[in-house]
Design a protein around this motif. Structure first.
Motif, PDB file in Angstrom:
ATOM      1  N   LEU A   6    -115.379  92.652  35.459  1.00 26.01           N
ATOM      2  CA  LEU A   6    -113.980  92.414  35.826  1.00 26.01           C
ATOM      3  C   LEU A   6    -113.245  91.675  34.712  1.00 26.01           C
ATOM      4  CD1 LEU A   6    -114.604  91.408  39.534  1.00 26.01           C
ATOM      5  CD2 LEU A   6    -113.305  93.412  38.781  1.00 26.01           C
ATOM      6  N   LEU A   7    -113.884  90.672  34.128  1.00 28.27           N
ATOM      7  CA  LEU A   7    -113.273  89.939  33.019  1.00 28.27           C
ATOM      8  C   LEU A   7    -113.079  90.851  31.811  1.00 28.27           C
ATOM      9  CD1 LEU A   7    -115.179  86.547  33.282  1.00 28.27           C
ATOM     10  CD2 LEU A   7    -112.740  86.926  33.708  1.00 28.27           C
ATOM     11  N   GLY A   8    -114.064  91.702  31.542  1.00 26.99           N
ATOM     12  CA  GLY A   8    -113.938  92.656  30.437  1.00 26.99           C
ATOM     13  C   GLY A   8    -112.766  93.598  30.639  1.00 26.99           C
ATOM     14  N   ALA A   9    -112.607  94.105  31.855  1.00 23.43           N
ATOM     15  CA  ALA A   9    -111.476  94.990  32.153  1.00 23.43           C
ATOM     16  C   ALA A   9    -110.149  94.245  32.007  1.00 23.43           C
ATOM     17  CB  ALA A   9    -111.614  95.559  33.572  1.00 23.43           C
ATOM     18  N   ALA A  10    -110.115  92.996  32.455  1.00 22.73           N
ATOM     19  CA  ALA A  10    -108.884  92.199  32.341  1.00 22.73           C
ATOM     20  C   ALA A  10    -108.528  91.953  30.877  1.00 22.73           C
ATOM     21  CB  ALA A  10    -109.039  90.874  33.087  1.00 22.73           C
ATOM     22  N   VAL A  11    -109.526  91.613  30.063  1.00 19.90           N
ATOM     23  CA  VAL A  11    -109.286  91.379  28.638  1.00 19.90           C
ATOM     24  C   VAL A  11    -108.788  92.657  27.983  1.00 19.90           C
ATOM     25  CG1 VAL A  11    -110.426  90.916  26.418  1.00 19.90           C
ATOM     26  CG2 VAL A  11    -110.859  89.430  28.386  1.00 19.90           C
ATOM     27  N   TRP A  12    -109.433  93.767  28.275  1.00 21.16           N
ATOM     28  CA  TRP A  12    -109.038  95.053  27.689  1.00 21.16           C
ATOM     29  C   TRP A  12    -107.576  95.363  28.008  1.00 21.16           C
ATOM     30  CZ3 TRP A  12    -107.632  99.972  29.429  1.00 21.16           C
ATOM     31  CH2 TRP A  12    -107.655 100.969  28.454  1.00 21.16           C
ATOM     32  N   HIS A  13    -107.200  95.238  29.273  1.00 26.60           N
ATOM     33  CA  HIS A  13    -105.809  95.511  29.669  1.00 26.60           C
ATOM     34  C   HIS A  13    -104.838  94.517  29.029  1.00 26.60           C
ATOM     35  CE1 HIS A  13    -106.130  98.800  32.536  1.00 26.60           C
ATOM     36  NE2 HIS A  13    -107.220  98.227  33.023  1.00 26.60           N
ATOM     37  N   ILE A 164    -108.373  86.490  27.354  1.00 23.90           N
ATOM     38  CA  ILE A 164    -109.465  86.188  26.422  1.00 23.90           C
ATOM     39  C   ILE A 164    -109.950  84.758  26.651  1.00 23.90           C
ATOM     40  CG2 ILE A 164    -110.072  85.870  23.997  1.00 23.90           C
ATOM     41  CD1 ILE A 164    -108.045  88.105  23.336  1.00 23.90           C
ATOM     42  N   ALA A 165    -109.020  83.817  26.738  1.00 22.51           N
ATOM     43  CA  ALA A 165    -109.391  82.416  26.959  1.00 22.51           C
ATOM     44  C   ALA A 165    -110.081  82.241  28.307  1.00 22.51           C
ATOM     45  CB  ALA A 165    -108.154  81.521  26.879  1.00 22.51           C
ATOM     46  N   ILE A 166    -109.562  82.893  29.333  1.00 22.27           N
ATOM     47  CA  ILE A 166    -110.166  82.783  30.666  1.00 22.27           C
ATOM     48  C   ILE A 166    -111.571  83.370  30.653  1.00 22.27           C
ATOM     49  CG2 ILE A 166    -109.989  83.553  33.076  1.00 22.27           C
ATOM     50  CD1 ILE A 166    -106.898  83.479  32.677  1.00 22.27           C
ATOM     51  N   ALA A 167    -111.754  84.523  30.000  1.00 21.95           N
ATOM     52  CA  ALA A 167    -113.067  85.168  29.959  1.00 21.95           C
ATOM     53  C   ALA A 167    -114.068  84.340  29.165  1.00 21.95           C
ATOM     54  CB  ALA A 167    -112.937  86.570  29.359  1.00 21.95           C
ATOM     55  N   VAL A 168    -113.668  83.840  27.996  1.00 21.94           N
ATOM     56  CA  VAL A 168    -114.583  83.042  27.170  1.00 21.94           C
ATOM     57  C   VAL A 168    -115.001  81.782  27.923  1.00 21.94           C
ATOM     58  CG1 VAL A 168    -114.693  81.616  25.079  1.00 21.94           C
ATOM     59  CG2 VAL A 168    -113.812  83.945  24.954  1.00 21.94           C
ATOM     60  N   ALA A 169    -114.041  81.096  28.525  1.00 25.37           N
ATOM     61  CA  ALA A 169    -114.353  79.873  29.261  1.00 25.37           C
ATOM     62  C   ALA A 169    -115.248  80.163  30.461  1.00 25.37           C
ATOM     63  CB  ALA A 169    -113.064  79.199  29.720  1.00 25.37           C
ATOM     64  N   THR A 170    -114.946  81.219  31.181  1.00 26.84           N
ATOM     65  CA  THR A 170    -115.731  81.553  32.372  1.00 26.84           C
ATOM     66  C   THR A 170    -117.161  81.917  32.007  1.00 26.84           C
ATOM     67  OG1 THR A 170    -113.754  82.309  33.530  1.00 26.84           O
ATOM     68  CG2 THR A 170    -115.867  83.077  34.380  1.00 26.84           C
ATOM     69  N   VAL A 171    -117.315  82.780  31.012  1.00 20.85           N
ATOM     70  CA  VAL A 171    -118.662  83.197  30.606  1.00 20.85           C
ATOM     71  C   VAL A 171    -119.447  81.986  30.090  1.00 20.85           C
ATOM     72  CG1 VAL A 171    -119.971  84.600  28.956  1.00 20.85           C
ATOM     73  CG2 VAL A 171    -118.067  85.611  30.226  1.00 20.85           C
ATOM     74  N   GLY A 172    -118.801  81.144  29.305  1.00 17.17           N
ATOM     75  CA  GLY A 172    -119.479  79.934  28.819  1.00 17.17           C
ATOM     76  C   GLY A 172    -119.924  79.039  29.954  1.00 17.17           C
ATOM     77  N   CYS A 173    -119.054  78.841  30.925  1.00 12.71           N
ATOM     78  CA  CYS A 173    -119.400  77.975  32.064  1.00 12.71           C
ATOM     79  C   CYS A 173    -120.475  78.608  32.944  1.00 12.71           C
ATOM     80  CB  CYS A 173    -118.146  77.664  32.886  1.00 12.71           C
ATOM     81  SG  CYS A 173    -117.034  76.499  32.071  1.00 12.71           S
ATOM     82  N   VAL A 174    -120.418  79.918  33.139  1.00 10.63           N
ATOM     83  CA  VAL A 174    -121.433  80.594  33.952  1.00 10.63           C
ATOM     84  C   VAL A 174    -122.795  80.519  33.261  1.00 10.63           C
ATOM     85  CG1 VAL A 174    -122.194  82.879  34.750  1.00 10.63           C
ATOM     86  CG2 VAL A 174    -119.881  82.087  35.249  1.00 10.63           C
ATOM     87  N   LEU A 175    -122.812  80.686  31.934  1.00  9.69           N
ATOM     88  CA  LEU A 175    -124.079  80.543  31.205  1.00  9.69           C
ATOM     89  C   LEU A 175    -124.611  79.116  31.332  1.00  9.69           C
ATOM     90  CD1 LEU A 175    -123.394  82.656  28.000  1.00  9.69           C
ATOM     91  CD2 LEU A 175    -124.871  83.245  29.937  1.00  9.69           C
ATOM     92  N   TRP A 176    -123.723  78.138  31.260  1.00  8.70           N
ATOM     93  CA  TRP A 176    -124.127  76.735  31.439  1.00  8.70           C
ATOM     94  C   TRP A 176    -124.724  76.541  32.838  1.00  8.70           C
ATOM     95  CZ3 TRP A 176    -124.007  72.490  28.163  1.00  8.70           C
ATOM     96  CH2 TRP A 176    -124.264  71.252  28.767  1.00  8.70           C
ATOM     97  N   LEU A 177    -124.074  77.141  33.842  1.00  5.52           N
ATOM     98  CA  LEU A 177    -124.567  77.051  35.223  1.00  5.52           C
ATOM     99  C   LEU A 177    -125.977  77.636  35.346  1.00  5.52           C
ATOM    100  CD1 LEU A 177    -121.521  78.024  37.448  1.00  5.52           C
ATOM    101  CD2 LEU A 177    -122.856  75.941  37.624  1.00  5.52           C
ATOM    102  N   ARG A 178    -126.205  78.770  34.694  1.00  4.54           N
ATOM    103  CA  ARG A 178    -127.511  79.427  34.775  1.00  4.54           C
ATOM    104  C   ARG A 178    -128.598  78.550  34.166  1.00  4.54           C
ATOM    105  NH1 ARG A 178    -128.859  83.315  37.927  1.00  4.54           N
ATOM    106  NH2 ARG A 178    -130.242  84.244  36.411  1.00  4.54           N
ATOM    107  N   VAL A 179    -128.254  77.838  33.079  1.00  7.44           N
ATOM    108  CA  VAL A 179    -129.255  77.034  32.385  1.00  7.44           C
ATOM    109  C   VAL A 179    -129.438  75.662  33.045  1.00  7.44           C
ATOM    110  CG1 VAL A 179    -129.783  75.869  30.201  1.00  7.44           C
ATOM    111  CG2 VAL A 179    -128.900  78.203  30.188  1.00  7.44           C
ATOM    112  N   HIS A 180    -128.325  75.019  33.416  1.00  7.04           N
ATOM    113  CA  HIS A 180    -128.383  73.630  33.878  1.00  7.04           C
ATOM    114  C   HIS A 180    -128.211  73.452  35.385  1.00  7.04           C
ATOM    115  CE1 HIS A 180    -128.485  72.205  29.755  1.00  7.04           C
ATOM    116  NE2 HIS A 180    -127.515  73.041  29.476  1.00  7.04           N
ATOM    117  N   GLY A 181    -127.791  74.486  36.086  1.00  5.39           N
ATOM    118  CA  GLY A 181    -127.666  74.378  37.532  1.00  5.39           C
ATOM    119  C   GLY A 181    -126.336  73.884  38.033  1.00  5.39           C
ATOM    120  N   GLU A 182    -125.616  73.130  37.225  1.00  8.20           N
ATOM    121  CA  GLU A 182    -124.270  72.695  37.605  1.00  8.20           C
ATOM    122  C   GLU A 182    -123.484  72.356  36.354  1.00  8.20           C
ATOM    123  OE1 GLU A 182    -123.807  68.278  38.896  1.00  8.20           O
ATOM    124  OE2 GLU A 182    -125.610  69.064  39.857  1.00  8.20           O
TER     125      GLU A 182
END
Length: 185
Positions: A6-13, A164-182
């Motif tokens: 969804l973020l990829g589609a939003a960035v593309w558009h 782009i900013a929303i996608a980069v921030a979201t992906v970064g935070c989601v990756l952080w969540l996966r590694v650290h749990g919160e």
């Protein structure tokens, strides 16, 4: 995975047409609500093991995501699609994480504005505009007046593809969540 698509589609558009269609954002919001309501309780869609935060947390994340960028939309500094996109992200990450994602998004947006202005050769104009706005705001606050500049600053960066900013921030935070749990904060 769904959020990344969804973020990829939003960035593309957003890069292509400088708008984010509701056909990307609204199905994403609904999917997030359904997933959080239907999955067994757990640490969230990005936790291990994956589980739902519940419909209330998803709705809270949606509302907070909307509230973070809504003032900038009201000031005509941002498009409605950007606001709805962060609200959709909030529906996915929930009320407990969207504030951090929103703050990281604002920082990423600032970096994006600097890069975009430098790329267009208008970085100097952006810095001058920022200086004048800060100066005006400071003097207005010292005078105890809420005033807006009579002459709007000259456009420095044009219309930013803020997805782009929303996608980069979201992906970064989601990756952080996966590694650290919160998320920190």
């Amino acid at each position: 995975m769904m959020l990344c698509l969804l973020l990829g589609a939003a960035v593309w558009h957003d890069v292509k047409a400088r708008r984010i269609p509701n056909a990307v954002v609204f199905p994403g919001m609904l999917a997030a609500f359904v997933l959080h309501a239907a999955l067994p309780a757990g640490p969230g869609l990005f936790g291990t093991p994956m589980g739902g935060l519940g419909l209330l947390s998803s709705l809270g994340g949606f509302g907070l995501g909307l509230a973070i960028l809504l003032p900038m939309y009201a000031l005509r500094l941002m498009g409605a699609g950007d606001v709805k996109l962060l609200a959709m992200v909030g529906a996915f990450v929930g009320a407990g994480q969207i504030i951090t994602v929103g703050l990281v998004t604002l920082v990423a947006g600032g970096v994006l504005a600097l890069v975009f202005a430098a790329w267009q050769g208008s970085l100097r104009r952006l810095v001058i505009n920022t200086y004048h706005m800060a100066l005006h705001t400071t003097f207005s606050a010292l005078a105890g007046v809420i005033a807006t500049p009579t002459v709007p600053p000259e456009a420095a960066s044009g219309r930013l593809p803020y997805a782009i900013a929303i996608a980069v921030a979201t992906v970064g935070c989601v990756l952080w969540l996966r590694v650290h749990g919160e998320l920190p904060l």
